[in-house]
Design a protein around this motif. Structure first.
Motif: not given
Lengths: 409, 409
Positions: A98-99, A120, B98, B139, B142-145
């Motif tokens: 998904w990332q 990204r 997330w 999350m 920035n959508g980072e885990i």
């Protein structure tokens, strides 16, 4: 210098040492001045182990939860590879499906990629980073994690290559290329230097197993040059492209075979007009892949409809057809297991009539009974008893002059 | 009937059997008519194994990739638990951090939760589903885990409980409650029926280890009733709430201790006014937790600044201070390792002067040298040589009448 997408399968990342080895491979390509995106599968036996764990929870795990569980495998290997690259001094970032922008339809366990959002990945490439992406997985529009089905990491690699306009997509695996047939079972099997998308597509669909069919389809649609090569040896591999030159004197490129085929027969279909679409749309809705289809008219005016499926779909198919008996309108369902499919593939067939005839006569000579037949412009498939699959494949492979010795001579 | 959040730690989900056992616990609560959200940690030794793998990739893995790797652990256990619940006929859905709406600051390995978006959890609860959420993870924008640091699953549970206005948050663990001190080292340790948030906060911060401090902080801020209880036995556990009644004759609730403390000393700080904030803001920026702080003025007018940190932060702290030597302005950095902190905690202290004095006289009687001291309204902490930690804890625990026999008498 362009963008190269590399894909490493489960065996290639099966241990700590192998992941370090993969890092070397990646660095080799990076050092040529290319931008590199690496797609990885789960480490070796991880997926099997996860499937085993699921089996100890419940005998029928929901597909959604299976996807949730299995996608951890690629997330592990991708982060480990990114660490191995960082250890060698290369900037690297791992991304889950998904990332990495892999969007799929809302189907669990066997979703198709609908879109790849590359922003990204692009911005990370612009920072000079090696991107490591988890294969096999994506996200649907509801934010659910999905998987792409068997061999899905190939599809991830090619879809990324297409979306980002990569120069090439290299599929690293534990074999050194695409073979004329499976060398584990046919002694004369030899590595092909090149093969066309269409031929590869037939071979992939026919169970050659080196490449996932969807991956080849994607590559064909977007004109992505694919190579299949060894992750262990420094050899050339097989190049898959639109027009692969044919070796002299040959009309057939390869022989594929696939066991665990089941022939289903819907006996006494009441209404051909409505029954056919009913059967296949119900199966399609349930994501059951149907391969060869044959119909035969009975004296009563009713029709028998036969089709082949994978044995793994048998239980589900029986249930589904049972549930929709009234809707479809039939007398009963029969099925025959322990069958296999053997196929010849080659773009040369179109201009060479008599290829099918030659195949049948070879089988007849070896007293192998043909149970179903299917043909396309570039292939002929027959369904035979599983006990005779290897014998049939060997005989056909030799008969069409594909044996190593025959070609080298 | 309300919403109950249950949290099960790594030991509680450490095997296939234990996960089935957890499913039973969950079903028990669900059958009472409650909506249930379950937060799980990674299975038993999974995290250790992943850390080991990372160590074989590189000696200094980047925190981002570590988070990527470690978060697979909870994703595994959550899907397995959801399957176990489905196996028992309960509708269940697992969610990653997330997916469950856990948003954090953009920090790896030790992020704080900034927001919990509950819409997805709420709509799944409305369908009568048991929600299983991966603890420890979230999350960032920035959508980072990201991960929440040690004990982060507790924080996930309490944050969810607060956001969804849960009736209670039950922390299931391998001990049956909060103890007056660590029973592994102090023989007279006994289970507390109740304890206040503030006391628990001090105990948690002091290394009692049962509950993560941030979890207690969250619970306090939102008035969430917390219980700590055994996942194996059917016992009452310890209730943590705002005003926990104090047992008679006692002013101290518990004794905590924590090893692997390092005393850092910045020797010869040139400018007190700018040096102090410089040191601590630089450490804060690098997410190094500083505990006790002491200053002493030298005859030269320069100042020595001592503070305690965890030993795991030592290397990083030395590097950071070294890098900023000119900016801070000091002569040299000294450090002393092999130290431990022993603390007494109790809300009764405020109205009972002489508690600290009693602690010092007990230590003196046992000839234990005190290297640093720190006090708050409800605690007194001393730093001692690690070899004397257990002796100090036992002596203090007994001296304040906390031993089981003393209380029961």
């Amino acid at each position: 210098m362009g963008i190269i997408v590399q894909k490493f399968g489960g065996t290639s990342v099966g241990s700590v040492e192998k992941i370090h080895h993969v890092a070397n491979r990646v660095i080799l390509e990076k050092e040529k001045g290319n931008d590199v995106i690496v797609v990885v599968s789960a480490m070796g036996k991880t997926t099997d182990e996860l499937v085993r764990l699921a089996g100890e929870m419940t005998s029928r795990p929901e597909k959604r939860e299976m996807d949730m569980l299995l996608t951890t495998g690629e997330q592990m290997s991708m982060s480990l590879l990114a660490m191995a690259l960082q250890n060698r001094g290369y900037k690297s970032t791992s991304l889950t499906g998904w990332q990495a922008g892999i969007r799929t339809e809302a189907v669990f366990s066997n979703a198709r990629i609908t879109e790849v959002k590359t922003n990204r990945v692009e911005s990370l490439l612009n920072e000079g980073r090696v991107i490591v992406v988890a294969g096999f997985q994506g996200m649907d529009e509801n934010g659910e994690i999905t998987t792409l089905g068997r061999g899905g990491s190939d599809t991830t690699a090619v879809a990324l290559a297409a979306a980002i306009n990569a120069e090439r997509c290299d599929i690293y695996t534990d074999v050194d290329g695409v073979y004329s047939t499976d060398p584990r079972y046919v002694t004369g099997a030899r590595k092909l230097n090149g093969i066309s998308y269409d031929e590869m597509l037939e071979l992939a669909n026919l169970g050659a197993g080196v490449l996932h069919p969807r991956a080849v389809e994607f590559a064909k649609n977007y004109g992505i040059k694919l190579t299949v090569r060894s992750s262990m040896e420094e050899t050339e591999g097989t190049l898959i492209e639109e027009d692969a030159p044919m070796e002299e004197h040959l009309v057939v490129r390869g022989v594929a075979f696939d066991k665990d085929i089941v022939r289903m027969t819907v006996v006494g279909l009441e209404n051909e007009l409505t029954g056919f679409p009913a059967v296949f749309s119900i199966l399609a809705e349930n994501h059951i892949d149907v391969d060869i289809i044959i119909q035969s008219k009975l004296d009563t005016g009713k029709v028998n409809l036969s089709f082949s499926i994978k044995e793994s779909s048998l239980d589900e198919t029986l249930q589904i057809l049972g549930r929709h008996k009234d809707e479809i309108g039939y007398q009963e369902i029969e099925h025959e297991t322990n069958l296999s499919k053997v196929s010849i593939v080659g773009s040369g067939m179109v201009s060479n009539p008599g290829v099918a005839a030659q195949m049948f006569s070879v089988l007849a000579k070896h007293e192998i009974q043909v149970k179903m037949v299917s043909t396309s412009e570039i292939k002929v498939s027959v369904v035979v008893d599983s006990n005779e699959m290897i014998k049939a494949a060997n005989a056909i492979h030799e008969s069409f002059g594909l044996n190593r010795s025959a070609v080298e001579a």
